[in-house]
Design an enzyme around this catalytic site. Sequence first.
Site, PDB file in Angstrom:
ATOM      1  NE  ARG A 104      54.032  12.508 -15.376  1.00  0.00           N
ATOM      2  CZ  ARG A 104      54.348  13.810 -15.330  1.00  0.00           C
ATOM      3  NH1 ARG A 104      54.064  14.519 -14.262  1.00  0.00           N
ATOM      4  NH2 ARG A 104      54.936  14.390 -16.353  1.00  0.00           N
ATOM      5  CB  SER A 133      18.179  13.607  23.279  1.00  0.00           C
ATOM      6  OG  SER A 133      19.112  14.519  22.726  1.00  0.00           O
ATOM      7  CG  HIS A 170      49.540  20.815  22.943  1.00  0.00           C
ATOM      8  ND1 HIS A 170      49.361  22.079  23.444  1.00  0.00           N
ATOM      9  CD2 HIS A 170      48.990  19.973  23.841  1.00  0.00           C
ATOM     10  CE1 HIS A 170      48.746  22.005  24.606  1.00  0.00           C
ATOM     11  NE2 HIS A 170      48.506  20.738  24.873  1.00  0.00           N
ATOM     12  N   GLY A 178      52.856  16.455  -4.558  1.00  0.00           N
ATOM     13  CA  GLY A 178      54.274  16.576  -4.211  1.00  0.00           C
ATOM     14  C   GLY A 178      54.741  15.610  -3.153  1.00  0.00           C
TER      15      GLY A 178
END
Lengths: 900, 900
Positions: A91, A782, A451, A100
């Site tokens: 696996r 800032s 989009h 999946g």
Amino acid sequence: MTRYVYDFTEGSREMADLLGGKGANLAEMVRMGLPVPPGFTVTTEACRVYLTTGVPPQDLGEQVADHLKTLERAAGRNLGQVDDPLLISVRSGAPFSMPGMMETILDIGLNDYSVLGLAKGPGRERFAWDSYRRLVQMFAGIVMGVDTALFEDALTALKKQHRASVDTDLDTCDLIRLVETYKDIVLEATGEEFPQEPAEQLERAILAVFDSWNTERARLYRRREHIPDDLGTAVTIQIMVFGNLGADSGSGVAFTRDPATGARGVYGDYLPNAQGEDVVAGIRNAVPLQELQRLDPHSFARLRDHMDKLEEHYRDLCDIEFTIERGHLWMLQTRVGKRTAQAAFSIASQLTFEGILSPDQALARIDGEALAHLMFPRFDTRADNEEIAHGIPASPGAAVGAVVFDSAEAVRRAGEGEKVVLVRQETTPDDLPGMVAAQAVLTSRGGKTSHAAVVARGMGKVCVCGADDITVNPRERLFTARDVTVPEGTVISVDGSTGVVHLGAAPLIDSEIMRYFDGGGQPPTEQVPQPVRDVHQMMQRADAVRRLEVRANADTPADAARARRFGAQGIGLCRTEHMFLGDRRELVEAMILARTDTDRDRALQALLPLQREDFAGILQAMDGLPVTIRLLDPPLHEFLPDRIELAVRVARDGALGKAPEPRDAELLAAVNRMHEENPMLGLRGVRLGLVVPGLVAMQVRAIAEAVAQRTAAGGDPRAEIMVPLVDAVEELHLVRHEVNRVLAEVSEETGVHIQCPVGTMIELPRAALTAGKIAEDAEFFSFGTNDLTQTTWGFSRDDVEAAFFSAYLDKGIFQVSPFETIDRDGVGRLVNIAVAEGRAARPGLTIGVCGEHGGDPASVHFFHHAGLDYVSCSPFRIPIARLEAGRAALIEYTPGSDSM
Amino acid sequence: MTRYVYDFTEGSREMADLLGGKGANLAEMVRMGLPVPPGFTVTTEACRVYLTTGVPPQDLGEQVADHLKTLERAAGRNLGQVDDPLLISVRSGAPFSMPGMMETILDIGLNDYSVLGLAKGPGRERFAWDSYRRLVQMFAGIVMGVDTALFEDALTALKKQHRASVDTDLDTCDLIRLVETYKDIVLEATGEEFPQEPAEQLERAILAVFDSWNTERARLYRRREHIPDDLGTAVTIQIMVFGNLGADSGSGVAFTRDPATGARGVYGDYLPNAQGEDVVAGIRNAVPLQELQRLDPHSFARLRDHMDKLEEHYRDLCDIEFTIERGHLWMLQTRVGKRTAQAAFSIASQLTFEGILSPDQALARIDGEALAHLMFPRFDTRADNEEIAHGIPASPGAAVGAVVFDSAEAVRRAGEGEKVVLVRQETTPDDLPGMVAAQAVLTSRGGKTSHAAVVARGMGKVCVCGADDITVNPRERLFTARDVTVPEGTVISVDGSTGVVHLGAAPLIDSEIMRYFDGGGQPPTEQVPQPVRDVHQMMQRADAVRRLEVRANADTPADAARARRFGAQGIGLCRTEHMFLGDRRELVEAMILARTDTDRDRALQALLPLQREDFAGILQAMDGLPVTIRLLDPPLHEFLPDRIELAVRVARDGALGKAPEPRDAELLAAVNRMHEENPMLGLRGVRLGLVVPGLVAMQVRAIAEAVAQRTAAGGDPRAEIMVPLVDAVEELHLVRHEVNRVLAEVSEETGVHIQCPVGTMIELPRAALTAGKIAEDAEFFSFGTNDLTQTTWGFSRDDVEAAFFSAYLDKGIFQVSPFETIDRDGVGRLVNIAVAEGRAARPGLTIGVCGEHGGDPASVHFFHHAGLDYVSCSPFRIPIARLEAGRAALIEYTPGSDSM
């Protein structure tokens, strides 16, 4: 010699990077003494070597063989041995869950001989041949590249021949013949026999799992989920156990708690006499897990015991897969379970209540995106509007509106005040005006990076995309969904948080969490629903541990008041341009069009009292807290009418032989004169202040007078003046000089001693690169990360987001839009430079951020670790920022490629 | 205790930063034993303290007094003593020459008593009183702030009264009375007596010189000359000597060589019986310096001797001021003399020839700007067109055209093929179209940083500004210049290198230096003029010592060929967008408007052979040298018609009830669809390549086929493929993949093994900040410093240069436009980061620059020291880049604030 293989007994859950999530958790269960079928894991590193060089690492074969021998010794039987053969599963298991997406091959070890050994025992013949048939099909498809439709065709032909309707109608003889047919198909398709040698089966299966890392769907999934492409997958090899050996066998899934509420209990499903795959595939109806207590009380008791151990160990909701083989319980997988936003809070709260988690640990378990989900209004689930479609929830929220099929119609109806939902097969940049006009966007094609999805998220619009239940027919102005036909104008309800589309106007209900915040986040009483109390508890903790302050971006007294209720500790960005619109537009036009200083001064004088009242209102709402006011930033022509419209109007008048309206002609001349090819890169920000006489003085005077007025009224106004778009300390120096002059003037006039810190935005690369110099003249920084992102990357959000972001996300150039989450390598590096050099020049410099990144969870963590003092964001993002600031203070940070 | 005063005997020429140029050179002459009147210098540091704090440094008074005492002891007389007083001059002296910008006060020490002592001796009375009168006027004007017009008025009144026409008609009595009047004026204007105390005169004079650092004109001058504002001036205090004491006295200026040619000899002027000021003011006619040999052979011999010593010592042309006082020669000033561009080369060449300088030292003495001047065509000085005005030479070159007075007329006439000169009082952004259309711009107002000057330099247009001889009358469409009236349409000639304006079309002659370069820089024969040989010698040396290669930006075979003649070692930037214009526009439109892949492919297929031939031609012209071809860069809508024009045309048709032309409607729809608010920040560069299918493949195929074709023809084509506007390595990675695919395809088809290095522009901040990653996929870097400057500063050249650069230069925010010379602190820092991290990731990475900075002298030095491999510039700048690359290798570099 690099080690590429680890026995389950050698790993642990911390090794997920190397062993994948599955391998690491299996190893952890082995360490805990839980019954796990023995096995070993090939590392992601082996996979990376293989994917990079095209060949497996030299020693891999030998290491796998060694571990296989150990496994065989432990099992007491060999792979492929004729009597009672050992079978194994191979696996995939990536470091991040990719359900999946990659390949799994079961029953390795079966061949023409060992199938006979497996068939020994009562009622096992059919089981054995069916297993072999499945192995051939799975192996041929995954490893040998045979088109599996060939096998399906052969099966269908055989069933037809036997008039059998389901596989189980076929008997052992049929299956034996089918295996022969399958092997013939393999030979014909590949020129190669189905490999009989179990070692070869194993080796090739491992490489096939490696290869499955790079299938198209896996790549796409990773892009959507922001999983890096270069991690690779681990491969887990484990002894097969069988839940389909009779009534004393079965398989199930279990949760250690209710995944919705976090309440302890027994939750899950059990399917007797079945393999795990059958539970997942839902072929037969499973029974509630509680039934197992009746069916197999011994196994049930053991399972409960294992579940308790796992809970205690993981200290979180665990999601378990198990199989019972002839009364023997095997644990096949566990992981921390996925949950809804609300459950995340409930579980964290519950675990804290039970003393399993400390409050800080609980805080780390939830996140801001979950909180954002809880704040959106949602459809009332008690209403029963017909569900007509289900798509990908691409941009959350709930919206109701009339269906329209093109941009023009959307704009037209919205212009008349109607709420509309734009429905398209998929959107293109041509649909932008319609998207702006609509409440929501619904498409039948495209995923989370289409989009429509990207643009809607950027705009904060509700969006459901890829709803393949619906067929859009714009020509006939209708769409069909399942068996319903929906013509243009029909009202539908779109739930961007769940992906569900309802017919009609589903009733919306305000989120109780939103009401809680809007009520000022008061401690809830016992009457208040549990979810609110859970959120309150987390917010309390986040506020207690966070170092970052949270301010708001707010331009009106109402926004300021709301932000304060939401917990804002001040205003980090008060934009003054919004105050130049509306009924003031005429004054602003007069200021811009002024031909003389006198005319301009007259317009500025008229604006002054209006601005003063704006500021006074905001300072009142934020009394006692800092209010950072940014001087005018946008280019002036934004305040004038559209150039094309004016030119067309004047041209029409001209063509009709009319003289144009004098005002139109004057405006057109002004607009043409001020036209800029690239207004983002033009005369704006501090540049305006330096070339438009009187503008800075008017704004500063309005601020100063508002401060004086509020002070006289007994208030505690704390205005800070912020200069936008500074490139060089010299600009700031000149503006500061002007600011100080006006402040002194107004102090003198009013008798109020007015002091406002003067600081600057850091929003251009040059400002960041010369922050050490700029700090000499700035009392605070800032970061304007919107503009900084724009200039660092050299693209403007408006122009390129719609044009190519979805292509860039699809191609993996972005993991996420840099306008959404801060780009650490580029923009973040500039932030780090500016913080370090700004503080070196001025120790204790206050530094914040006021771009939209201030409300983005991942970015908040970055800003915390970059050492900022605060983040500032839109009022509705404040709770999210508070929560994430708290989490950032707790969670260890991997700086990645942040550097200086 | 900081030392603020240095005696001349204590300084040297290396101390110019502290002592100013004048003080340092006086000290140097004292060290050399030349006769210099004794004195001392107050340092620039004292000035800086005074200007910053508003008061002189504490110890300054005491230190000055001490040095004055030493001076008095040496002179044997005291300042202000009544008999034979010591007089001193107080002069400014900045570290950089600022001629006439700051103040000088002479004859300090005169007062009502000492004037009598100075008057003792035959014929000295008038001299003494005139000196006193001048001191009062100078001191009152400069130190006490009295309007000097008051003194001029009094003098004029007195002259009128005496019917005297010149000052010298006034006798001693008149002057004595005038001094009284002057002192009254001072008292009345200031309420203060003219100070009689010499020490007070001295102290106040020093501070007044300090203050003169910050006069408006001094600040303006510094901005123009890029001299920092914070240096301050030194003050030189020196014993006065007098050249106006009779026939055995006089003053003069001398050059140690011909400043035009560098030939050794005696050059200069001498004015008997005069002070130095009179020579400069040109009141009386000076005689050639040779005359001094006759007038005073002894002084002449001594002067020659001193000049020889200075030449030997400074190893350069020296410019000297001297005074002879009663037969005694005093040296008053020396400095390295200014020179014309041609003289710079001649002198350097001559000094090398004489063995005074090594070739490398000679190279360091000249510069690229001087070479650029020599390359411009110029007016033939033998022609005698009338000179009608003289302004500031703001943007060099020579242009001829018809006078126009507004932008519209300029555009109209230029559209008809006429050459025009735009004449305005001053220009504004409204004049831009006219400036683009014109050959030259002439303004009557504004200096080197005016709008006209800045914009014209940016465009490379000829510009003369501030020509205050002319009066512009746009209403009557004429200007008057001196006594000539020039109506619109009159042809004039504008010399941007000298500032002179001629009437009529002055004949232009090609520069002989340009002919030399265009001839391939062949070694000149004896017949060739000396200036060409001088330039050749310097170029040879520069080429021998430079480490930087020089490539050209060239897009056509003709440009490539010319660049090669100019010495280009390849093409650093071949733009492909120019190949999309002209008669190919229709194909390009078809490609852009294509609605299907087939339509687009058809258009691309049609473009392919055209592009191939473009490339083949360029590769042929540059055979054997690298040709770096940049993939398509600009936004596609640049290839479509203007949006406003289309909208207006369609609207006009609509208003007239006509259906719009179908083509117009289609184009308008496309242009609207592709419209970007900020095309610079939009869909361009590599982004185009990633979203327009087939574009990269077509361009790469054209390159590959051209390479194959040239190889088959026996050539040595060396194409390199450059990807523009990369932000992230992932973009480059995807394009590279496509490039390699096409190269392999064409190799296969043609049988020619085609290998082209693939590299990238570094022209966005993010590219520089992540250069280490990008280098993993780039075989070379080329800095696009135009775009990098644009994004680092956040302004676009087109939009802001005209709008606010002149304001920014005037305010001192820029010393020079960052588009002209690279901004070391911001853009330069990004360059340094990218070079260091790019080379760390890929040792030996080739790095160049192809922005316009590649041809700018100061920037070339930066790039040399940043470790680049080459600069690439327009063909005409190649010689300049070669020369400066050579100089950069020789001249020590002060990295300033360059850092990482």
